[in-house]
Design an enzyme around this catalytic site. Structure first.
Site, PDB file in Angstrom:
ATOM      1  N   ASP A  59      26.685  57.348  32.788  1.00 20.97           N
ATOM      2  CA  ASP A  59      26.336  56.019  33.300  1.00 20.97           C
ATOM      3  C   ASP A  59      25.098  55.523  32.550  1.00 20.97           C
ATOM      4  OD1 ASP A  59      25.355  53.887  34.908  1.00 20.97           O
ATOM      5  OD2 ASP A  59      26.301  54.759  36.681  1.00 20.97           O
ATOM      6  N   ILE A  60      25.119  54.295  32.061  1.00 24.63           N
ATOM      7  CA  ILE A  60      23.935  53.774  31.351  1.00 24.63           C
ATOM      8  C   ILE A  60      22.720  53.668  32.275  1.00 24.63           C
ATOM      9  CG2 ILE A  60      25.178  52.541  29.507  1.00 24.63           C
ATOM     10  CD1 ILE A  60      24.579  49.911  31.105  1.00 24.63           C
ATOM     11  N   ALA A  78      28.579  48.296  27.536  1.00 21.99           N
ATOM     12  CA  ALA A  78      28.854  48.738  28.904  1.00 21.99           C
ATOM     13  C   ALA A  78      28.529  47.626  29.893  1.00 21.99           C
ATOM     14  CB  ALA A  78      28.025  49.980  29.224  1.00 21.99           C
ATOM     15  N   THR A 120      27.406  37.218  26.348  1.00 17.43           N
ATOM     16  CA  THR A 120      28.558  36.322  26.447  1.00 17.43           C
ATOM     17  C   THR A 120      28.131  34.852  26.456  1.00 17.43           C
ATOM     18  OG1 THR A 120      30.294  35.611  27.984  1.00 17.43           O
ATOM     19  CG2 THR A 120      28.412  36.710  28.958  1.00 17.43           C
ATOM     20  N   TYR A 144      29.008  37.323  37.778  1.00 18.30           N
ATOM     21  CA  TYR A 144      29.105  38.053  36.491  1.00 18.30           C
ATOM     22  C   TYR A 144      28.162  37.429  35.462  1.00 18.30           C
ATOM     23  CZ  TYR A 144      30.772  38.813  31.723  1.00 18.30           C
ATOM     24  OH  TYR A 144      30.823  39.059  30.370  1.00 18.30           O
ATOM     25  N   ALA A 146      25.674  35.487  35.872  1.00 16.64           N
ATOM     26  CA  ALA A 146      24.263  35.611  36.268  1.00 16.64           C
ATOM     27  C   ALA A 146      23.727  36.995  35.929  1.00 16.64           C
ATOM     28  CB  ALA A 146      24.112  35.326  37.764  1.00 16.64           C
ATOM     29  N   LYS A 148      24.762  38.907  33.507  1.00 17.06           N
ATOM     30  CA  LYS A 148      24.598  38.976  32.045  1.00 17.06           C
ATOM     31  C   LYS A 148      23.355  38.182  31.619  1.00 17.06           C
ATOM     32  CE  LYS A 148      27.022  40.673  29.363  1.00 17.06           C
ATOM     33  NZ  LYS A 148      27.161  42.059  28.814  1.00 17.06           N
ATOM     34  N   ASN A 173      35.431  33.878  24.375  1.00 13.76           N
ATOM     35  CA  ASN A 173      36.523  34.706  24.935  1.00 13.76           C
ATOM     36  C   ASN A 173      37.279  35.477  23.845  1.00 13.76           C
ATOM     37  OD1 ASN A 173      36.017  32.756  27.142  1.00 13.76           O
ATOM     38  ND2 ASN A 173      37.798  33.759  28.067  1.00 13.76           N
TER      39      ASN A 173
HETATM   40  P1  NAD Z   1      35.666  46.066  29.505  1.00 14.97           P
HETATM   41  O1  NAD Z   1      35.587  45.820  30.958  1.00 14.97           O
HETATM   42  O2  NAD Z   1      37.003  46.160  28.849  1.00 14.97           O
HETATM   43  O3  NAD Z   1      34.882  47.410  29.143  1.00 14.97           O
HETATM   44  C1  NAD Z   1      33.665  47.760  29.727  1.00 14.97           C
HETATM   45  C2  NAD Z   1      33.417  49.250  29.470  1.00 14.97           C
HETATM   46  O4  NAD Z   1      32.144  49.587  30.015  1.00 14.97           O
HETATM   47  C3  NAD Z   1      34.443  50.170  30.140  1.00 14.97           C
HETATM   48  O5  NAD Z   1      34.861  51.160  29.233  1.00 14.97           O
HETATM   49  C4  NAD Z   1      33.662  50.791  31.301  1.00 14.97           C
HETATM   50  O6  NAD Z   1      34.125  52.089  31.654  1.00 14.97           O
HETATM   51  C5  NAD Z   1      32.254  50.823  30.729  1.00 14.97           C
HETATM   52  N1  NAD Z   1      31.227  50.850  31.775  1.00 14.97           N
HETATM   53  C6  NAD Z   1      31.140  50.068  32.891  1.00 14.97           C
HETATM   54  N2  NAD Z   1      30.051  50.403  33.608  1.00 14.97           N
HETATM   55  C7  NAD Z   1      29.411  51.403  32.922  1.00 14.97           C
HETATM   56  C8  NAD Z   1      28.216  52.147  33.139  1.00 14.97           C
HETATM   57  N3  NAD Z   1      27.452  51.941  34.221  1.00 14.97           N
HETATM   58  N4  NAD Z   1      27.858  53.087  32.231  1.00 14.97           N
HETATM   59  C9  NAD Z   1      28.637  53.311  31.133  1.00 14.97           C
HETATM   60  N5  NAD Z   1      29.780  52.651  30.888  1.00 14.97           N
HETATM   61  C10 NAD Z   1      30.160  51.692  31.760  1.00 14.97           C
HETATM   62  O7  NAD Z   1      34.789  44.921  28.829  1.00 14.97           O
HETATM   63  P2  NAD Z   1      34.959  44.184  27.426  1.00 14.97           P
HETATM   64  O8  NAD Z   1      35.830  43.004  27.605  1.00 14.97           O
HETATM   65  O9  NAD Z   1      35.255  45.193  26.380  1.00 14.97           O
HETATM   66  O10 NAD Z   1      33.469  43.628  27.238  1.00 14.97           O
HETATM   67  C11 NAD Z   1      32.487  44.419  26.614  1.00 14.97           C
HETATM   68  C12 NAD Z   1      31.170  43.662  26.600  1.00 14.97           C
HETATM   69  O11 NAD Z   1      31.350  42.429  25.906  1.00 14.97           O
HETATM   70  C13 NAD Z   1      30.661  43.273  27.996  1.00 14.97           C
HETATM   71  O12 NAD Z   1      29.277  43.452  28.019  1.00 14.97           O
HETATM   72  C14 NAD Z   1      31.031  41.809  28.149  1.00 14.97           C
HETATM   73  O13 NAD Z   1      30.094  41.158  28.963  1.00 14.97           O
HETATM   74  C15 NAD Z   1      30.922  41.342  26.714  1.00 14.97           C
HETATM   75  N6  NAD Z   1      31.794  40.193  26.359  1.00 14.97           N
HETATM   76  C16 NAD Z   1      33.130  40.219  26.624  1.00 14.97           C
HETATM   77  C17 NAD Z   1      33.944  39.152  26.245  1.00 14.97           C
HETATM   78  C18 NAD Z   1      35.431  39.138  26.501  1.00 14.97           C
HETATM   79  O14 NAD Z   1      36.093  38.123  26.250  1.00 14.97           O
HETATM   80  N7  NAD Z   1      36.036  40.224  26.959  1.00 14.97           N
HETATM   81  C19 NAD Z   1      33.370  38.049  25.605  1.00 14.97           C
HETATM   82  C20 NAD Z   1      31.986  38.045  25.352  1.00 14.97           C
HETATM   83  C21 NAD Z   1      31.226  39.134  25.724  1.00 14.97           C
HETATM   84  O1  TDX Z   2      45.229  34.872  36.296  1.00 16.71           O
HETATM   85  C1  TDX Z   2      44.435  34.126  35.712  1.00 16.71           C
HETATM   86  N1  TDX Z   2      44.689  32.773  35.666  1.00 16.71           N
HETATM   87  C2  TDX Z   2      43.853  31.871  35.069  1.00 16.71           C
HETATM   88  O2  TDX Z   2      44.120  30.668  35.056  1.00 16.71           O
HETATM   89  C3  TDX Z   2      43.247  34.615  35.082  1.00 16.71           C
HETATM   90  C4  TDX Z   2      42.915  36.082  35.091  1.00 16.71           C
HETATM   91  C5  TDX Z   2      42.411  33.699  34.465  1.00 16.71           C
HETATM   92  N2  TDX Z   2      42.698  32.377  34.477  1.00 16.71           N
HETATM   93  C6  TDX Z   2      41.788  31.436  33.797  1.00 16.71           C
HETATM   94  C7  TDX Z   2      40.329  31.578  34.166  1.00 16.71           C
HETATM   95  C8  TDX Z   2      39.619  31.214  32.876  1.00 16.71           C
HETATM   96  O3  TDX Z   2      39.447  29.803  32.806  1.00 16.71           O
HETATM   97  O4  TDX Z   2      41.867  31.736  32.393  1.00 16.71           O
HETATM   98  C9  TDX Z   2      40.579  31.652  31.770  1.00 16.71           C
HETATM   99  C10 TDX Z   2      40.247  33.007  31.165  1.00 16.71           C
HETATM  100  O5  TDX Z   2      40.035  33.891  32.253  1.00 16.71           O
HETATM  101  P1  TDX Z   2      39.529  35.407  32.043  1.00 16.71           P
HETATM  102  O6  TDX Z   2      40.466  36.098  31.122  1.00 16.71           O
HETATM  103  O7  TDX Z   2      39.286  35.995  33.391  1.00 16.71           O
HETATM  104  O8  TDX Z   2      38.177  35.176  31.217  1.00 16.71           O
HETATM  105  P2  TDX Z   2      36.834  34.379  31.556  1.00 16.71           P
HETATM  106  O9  TDX Z   2      36.619  34.220  33.006  1.00 16.71           O
HETATM  107  O10 TDX Z   2      36.834  33.132  30.709  1.00 16.71           O
HETATM  108  O11 TDX Z   2      35.750  35.434  31.002  1.00 16.71           O
HETATM  109  C11 TDX Z   2      35.989  36.170  29.773  1.00 16.71           C
HETATM  110  O12 TDX Z   2      35.298  35.627  28.700  1.00 16.71           O
HETATM  111  C12 TDX Z   2      33.909  35.808  28.651  1.00 16.71           C
HETATM  112  C13 TDX Z   2      35.661  37.644  29.936  1.00 16.71           C
HETATM  113  O13 TDX Z   2      36.346  38.182  31.039  1.00 16.71           O
HETATM  114  C14 TDX Z   2      34.180  37.862  30.061  1.00 16.71           C
HETATM  115  O14 TDX Z   2      33.881  39.253  30.103  1.00 16.71           O
HETATM  116  C15 TDX Z   2      33.493  37.247  28.890  1.00 16.71           C
HETATM  117  O15 TDX Z   2      32.117  37.319  29.040  1.00 16.71           O
END
Ligand code: NAD
Ligand code: TDX
Length: 339
Positions: A59-60, A78, A120, A144, A146, A148, A173
């Site tokens: 855990d971080i 993480a 993000t 979420y 907030a 970040k 995204n």
């Molecule tokens: P994800 O949810 O797929 O992965 C998160 C990982 O973090 C998982 O492997 C989980 O087990 C690990 N984790 C959670 N809590 C932990 C802890 N306390 N200690 C150690 N490990 C822990 O997320 P993702 O989509 O890969 O996003 C990764 C990062 O990028 C996040 O910080 C997210 O805010 C950021 N981000 C995501 C997106 C997106 O579109 N997915 C966009 C911009 C930024």
């Molecule tokens: O079932 C759904 N129906 C729908 O309309 C889901 C899961 C999402 N949505 C909409 C909500 C958003 O406007 O689609 C858009 C994308 O949704 P998510 O995939 O949940 O992404 P979002 O909320 O935009 O956040 C994502 O991008 C920024 C990531 O989950 C974050 O971790 C990242 O920081």
């Protein structure tokens, strides 16, 4: 370079580790991950025997877990990352995204190493017209976002107060392989494959700016090697789509690859109650990383979506294990039925 990647068993972290081991075969990577519901070691099955790759379950937020590690740089992925879950219960978001980041900053301070914080575009909140740049105010709207934003503020304070060599990235995204199926793209593909209703929140006119995960990983590579401590970099591919446009494109690609009539899948689209506090539009200006670090996205959106659909079609074993596990229960609480 000795890299500590946190959250490397998740979607973006696992793609980043794969990118780095291929681009820099002499780097040593430690992947520290708590393996929450979103962490999956199958995301890294192809590299887990590499001699320069080590996995540590942890855990971080654990302040002693890093004591004996030799590290030149930390790349922090993480996090609790799903907005809808933060609406149901924000507690783990505060623990990991805020307290966990604080603990990592203390680690970076003690070890005098680089700290790359993967944040993000959601921290800026929603914008009707124009674009956020790196100096825009942080106005997060979901718990979420907030959490970040709070972590970004802590990073800033450690740069100013303790001279920690930290850099923040704020990406739009992501989509691509190994994304957990609670997020929009994989949810749409899997529900289409299983002929389940495809929930679109509100009127489907919310706008997101999409980037392929490989382009995000290339950007992080550029920031890690060429970024300036204390700087913030927006990362995006200038690829805005309304949700309904993105959903229709995904269904078009899925029907083409299945060789079925597109209408069989578009008929699954179901407009559902909107997400509370749902941000209308995310839009960032990535000029700084494009100009200063000479990074540009490479993946064409249409091609990237086709490849992503193909990946989920070819990796049923990977997602079957997820949708039949703990996730199935979450899905039922969200949508009232099994995937
Ligand atoms: P994800 O949810 O797929 O992965 C998160 C990982 O973090 C998982 O492997 C989980 O087990 C690990 N984790 C959670 N809590 C932990 C802890 N306390 N200690 C150690 N490990 C822990 O997320 P993702 O989509 O890969 O996003 C990764 C990062 O990028 C996040 O910080 C997210 O805010 C950021 N981000 C995501 C997106 C997106 O579109 N997915 C966009 C911009 C930024
Ligand atoms: O079932 C759904 N129906 C729908 O309309 C889901 C899961 C999402 N949505 C909409 C909500 C958003 O406007 O689609 C858009 C994308 O949704 P998510 O995939 O949940 O992404 P979002 O909320 O935009 O956040 C994502 O991008 C920024 C990531 O989950 C974050 O971790 C990242 O920081």
């Amino acid at each position: 370079m000795k890299l500590l990647v946190t959250g490397g068993a998740g979607f973006i972290g696992s793609n980043f580790i794969r990118h780095m081991l291929s681009a820099y075969p002499d780097y040593r990577i430690i992947n520290l991950d708590k393996l929450t519901y979103a962490g999956n070691l199958e995301n890294l099955q192809d590299i887990d025997k590499f001699p320069n790759y080590t996995f540590v379950k942890g855990d971080i937020g654990d302040s002693h877990i890093f004591d004996k590690m030799e590290i030149d740089a930390i790349v922090n992925f993480a996090a609790e990352s799903h907005v809808d879950r933060s609406i149901l219960d924000a507690t783990p978001f505060l623990k990991t995204n805020v307290i966990g980041t604080y603990n990592l900053l203390e680690t970076a301070r003690q070890k005098a190493c680089i700290f790359l914080h993967v944040s993000t575009d959601e921290v800026y909140g929603s914008i009707d017209r124009g674009f956020f740049n790196e100096d825009s105010r942080l106005l997060p709207n979901s718990p979420y976002a907030a959490s970040k934003a709070a972590s970004d503020m802590l990073v800033r304070s450690y740069v100013e107060t303790h001279d920690v060599m930290a850099i923040i990235t704020r990406c739009s995204n992501n989509y691509g392989p190994y994304q957990f199926p609670e997020k929009l793209f994989p949810l749409v593909i899997l529900n289409a494959l299983n002929r389940k209703p495809i929930p679109v929140y509100g009127d489907g006119m919310n706008v997101r700016d999409w980037i392929h995960v490989n382009d995000h990983c290339r950007a992080l590579d550029a920031v890690l090697h060429k970024g300036r401590a204390g700087d913030v970099y927006n990362i995006g591919a200038r690829c805005e789509r309304t949700n309904i446009e993105a959903v229709r494109l995904l269904l078009k690609k899925t029907s083409e690859q299945l060789g079925i009539d597109e209408q069989e899948l578009t008929g699954l689209i179901t407009f559902v109650k909107d997400r509370p506090g749902h941000d209308k539009r995310y839009a960032i200006d990535p000029s700084m990383i494009e100009g200063n670090l000479k990074w540009l996205p490479e993946k064409d959106f249409d091609k990237g979506v086709s490849e992503t659909v193909q990946w989920y079609l070819s990796n049923e074993k990977w997602w079957q294990r997820i949708v039949s596990g703990e996730y199935a229960e979450y899905y039922r609480t969200q949508y009232g039925e099994s995937i």
